[in-house]
Scaffold this motif. Structure first.
Motif, PDB file in Angstrom:
ATOM      1  N   ALA A 172       0.473  -0.856  -0.037  1.00 50.92           N
ATOM      2  CA  ALA A 172      -0.010   0.407   0.070  1.00 50.92           C
ATOM      3  C   ALA A 172       0.998   1.191   0.176  1.00 50.92           C
ATOM      4  O   ALA A 172       0.876   2.500  -1.262  1.00 50.92           O
ATOM      5  CB  ALA A 172      -1.124   0.233   0.782  1.00 50.92           C
ATOM      6  N   GLN A 173       2.234   1.018   0.648  1.00 49.52           N
ATOM      7  CA  GLN A 173       3.206   2.479   0.809  1.00 49.52           C
ATOM      8  C   GLN A 173       3.549   2.820  -0.321  1.00 49.52           C
ATOM      9  O   GLN A 173       3.806   3.913  -0.819  1.00 49.52           O
ATOM     10  CB  GLN A 173       3.951   2.297   1.691  1.00 49.52           C
ATOM     11  N   ALA A 174       3.785   1.706  -1.027  1.00 49.55           N
ATOM     12  CA  ALA A 174       4.373   1.564  -2.837  1.00 49.55           C
ATOM     13  C   ALA A 174       3.582   2.435  -3.505  1.00 49.55           C
ATOM     14  O   ALA A 174       4.183   2.573  -4.452  1.00 49.55           O
ATOM     15  CB  ALA A 174       5.562   0.227  -3.111  1.00 49.55           C
ATOM     16  N   ILE A 175       2.012   1.305  -3.904  1.00 50.09           N
ATOM     17  CA  ILE A 175       1.067   2.315  -4.675  1.00 50.09           C
ATOM     18  C   ILE A 175       0.920   3.441  -4.013  1.00 50.09           C
ATOM     19  O   ILE A 175       0.961   4.141  -5.440  1.00 50.09           O
ATOM     20  CB  ILE A 175       0.378   0.862  -4.513  1.00 50.09           C
ATOM     21  N   ALA A 176       0.663   3.762  -3.080  1.00 49.50           N
ATOM     22  CA  ALA A 176       0.533   5.706  -3.031  1.00 49.50           C
ATOM     23  C   ALA A 176       1.432   6.335  -3.998  1.00 49.50           C
ATOM     24  O   ALA A 176       1.415   7.283  -3.786  1.00 49.50           O
ATOM     25  CB  ALA A 176       0.040   5.227  -1.992  1.00 49.50           C
ATOM     26  N   GLU A 177       2.912   5.874  -3.266  1.00 51.07           N
ATOM     27  CA  GLU A 177       4.152   6.498  -4.049  1.00 51.07           C
ATOM     28  C   GLU A 177       4.008   6.374  -4.948  1.00 51.07           C
ATOM     29  O   GLU A 177       4.521   7.389  -6.452  1.00 51.07           O
ATOM     30  CB  GLU A 177       5.444   6.026  -3.098  1.00 51.07           C
ATOM     31  N   HIS A 178       3.866   5.085  -5.757  1.00 47.11           N
ATOM     32  CA  HIS A 178       3.905   5.673  -7.700  1.00 47.11           C
ATOM     33  C   HIS A 178       2.823   6.220  -8.002  1.00 47.11           C
ATOM     34  O   HIS A 178       2.601   7.081  -8.630  1.00 47.11           O
ATOM     35  CB  HIS A 178       3.770   3.603  -7.950  1.00 47.11           C
ATOM     36  N   ILE A 179       1.295   6.540  -7.263  1.00 46.09           N
ATOM     37  CA  ILE A 179       0.568   6.795  -7.748  1.00 46.09           C
ATOM     38  C   ILE A 179       0.771   8.659  -7.192  1.00 46.09           C
ATOM     39  O   ILE A 179       0.529   9.129  -9.030  1.00 46.09           O
ATOM     40  CB  ILE A 179      -0.619   6.970  -7.081  1.00 46.09           C
ATOM     41  N   VAL A 180       1.142   9.307  -6.337  1.00 48.40           N
ATOM     42  CA  VAL A 180       2.032  10.615  -6.363  1.00 48.40           C
ATOM     43  C   VAL A 180       2.704  11.057  -7.413  1.00 48.40           C
ATOM     44  O   VAL A 180       2.919  11.565  -8.274  1.00 48.40           O
ATOM     45  CB  VAL A 180       2.231  10.379  -4.680  1.00 48.40           C
ATOM     46  N   GLN A 181       3.659  10.095  -7.537  1.00 46.91           N
ATOM     47  CA  GLN A 181       5.192  10.631  -8.556  1.00 46.91           C
ATOM     48  C   GLN A 181       4.176  10.220 -10.061  1.00 46.91           C
ATOM     49  O   GLN A 181       5.032  11.027 -10.796  1.00 46.91           O
ATOM     50  CB  GLN A 181       6.452   9.211  -8.288  1.00 46.91           C
TER      51      GLN A 181
END
Length: 285
Positions: A258-267
């Motif tokens: 979930a943390q990695a996916i959120a970062e992926h979305i933001v970037q």
């Protein structure tokens, strides 16, 4: 005027066989991470596709319904960012076309012929029941099963040889360091029980980086940055890709994913976030 910055689209129940709660949980957890970053989100259920999609800058979707995906394509053409891409999701659902693309790119996938039985898989849509993925002991019976599927209206069938070795499930998010794998033969988690065909894993040594590179190559090719899949690790350590999916449930590693996916979305979307306890905004490109 946007209704929200991000619309998060949940997957219809029919596309989450035996995984409705798990799929709901990962999308919810990603949403919590995005809220923590100060982003405004709205939710939309693919099961309520008759309702219009809210207006937003970014659409984050687990959806697989053709009507919803076509609408997301239109949003994309109008300038919205859609994660995962509708084109990628469609290709992942069309297993026959997906495997042809992976083969053409030189990715090591299960061959069409072998000596240990065959898997007959629905090739025109994602698997929705156990009847969409069937094992047969020989090529003749596999072809019979394929013809029976076609008689029921399934337009494309993918037949692949069964590969012996350790079955490994992997999960990843491109453009992040996140990548993990598990042996379903160790923890017993299964959607349809097909994992039992390979038996208890021998834990053959293999190069994790090689598997990650292969998975990221497939993800880039299929325009599916949030992904999961299955491979067989052969006794010599060679990975053979047998399945690749858009946005799985990540149930074995949900918090980290979930943390990695959120970062992926933001970037990927270049969104501005607010650090907790701090009034400063950070721009991610």
């Amino acid at each position: 005027m946007y209704d929200s910055q991000i619309v998060m689209i949940s997957r219809a129940h029919r596309y989450s066989p035996n995984s409705v709660e798990k799929d709901t949980a990962i999308l919810h957890e990603v949403g919590c991470r995005l809220l923590d970053k100060g982003l405004r989100i709205a939710t939309y259920s693919e099961d309520e596709k008759e309702k219009p999609l809210p207006q937003a800058e970014v659409y984050v979707t687990m959806g697989r319904d053709e009507t919803v995906l076509q609408e997301l394509k239109r949003k994309q053409q109008q300038g919205a960012i859609v994660i995962n891409s509708p084109e990628g999701i469609i290709t992942c659902c069309q297993r026959y076309q997906q495997m042809k693309m992976l083969e053409s790119a030189g990715i090591n996938v299960a061959p069409h012929k072998g000596n240990n039985g065959y898997w007959v898989k629905r090739g025109d849509a994602s698997a929705q029941t156990s009847a969409d993925i069937l094992f047969r002991p020989d090529y003749e019976s596999a072809m019979t099963t394929a013809n029976e599927m076609k008689a029921k209206g399934i337009t494309e069938i993918d037949i692949r040889a069964h590969i012996t070795g350790d079955l490994v499930k992997f999960y990843g998010v491109t453009d992040t360091d996140f990548f993990c794998y598990y042996y379903p033969g160790d923890d017993g988690q299964s959607k349809f029980g097909d994992e039992q065909r390979n038996g208890k894993p021998a834990h053959y040594p293999f190069d994790k980086k090689q598997l990650q590179q292969m998975a990221n190559q497939a993800a880039t090719l299929l325009q599916t940055g949030i992904y999961g899949g299955d491979c067989i690790i052969q006794p010599d350590g060679t990975p053979v890709l047998i399945d690749f999916n858009d946005w799985p449930s990540f149930s074995r590693c949900r918090t980290e994913a979930a943390q990695a996916i959120a970062e992926h979305i933001v970037q990927k979307a270049g969104l501005q976030t607010i650090k907790k306890g701090n009034d400063r905004t950070d721009k991610h490109a």
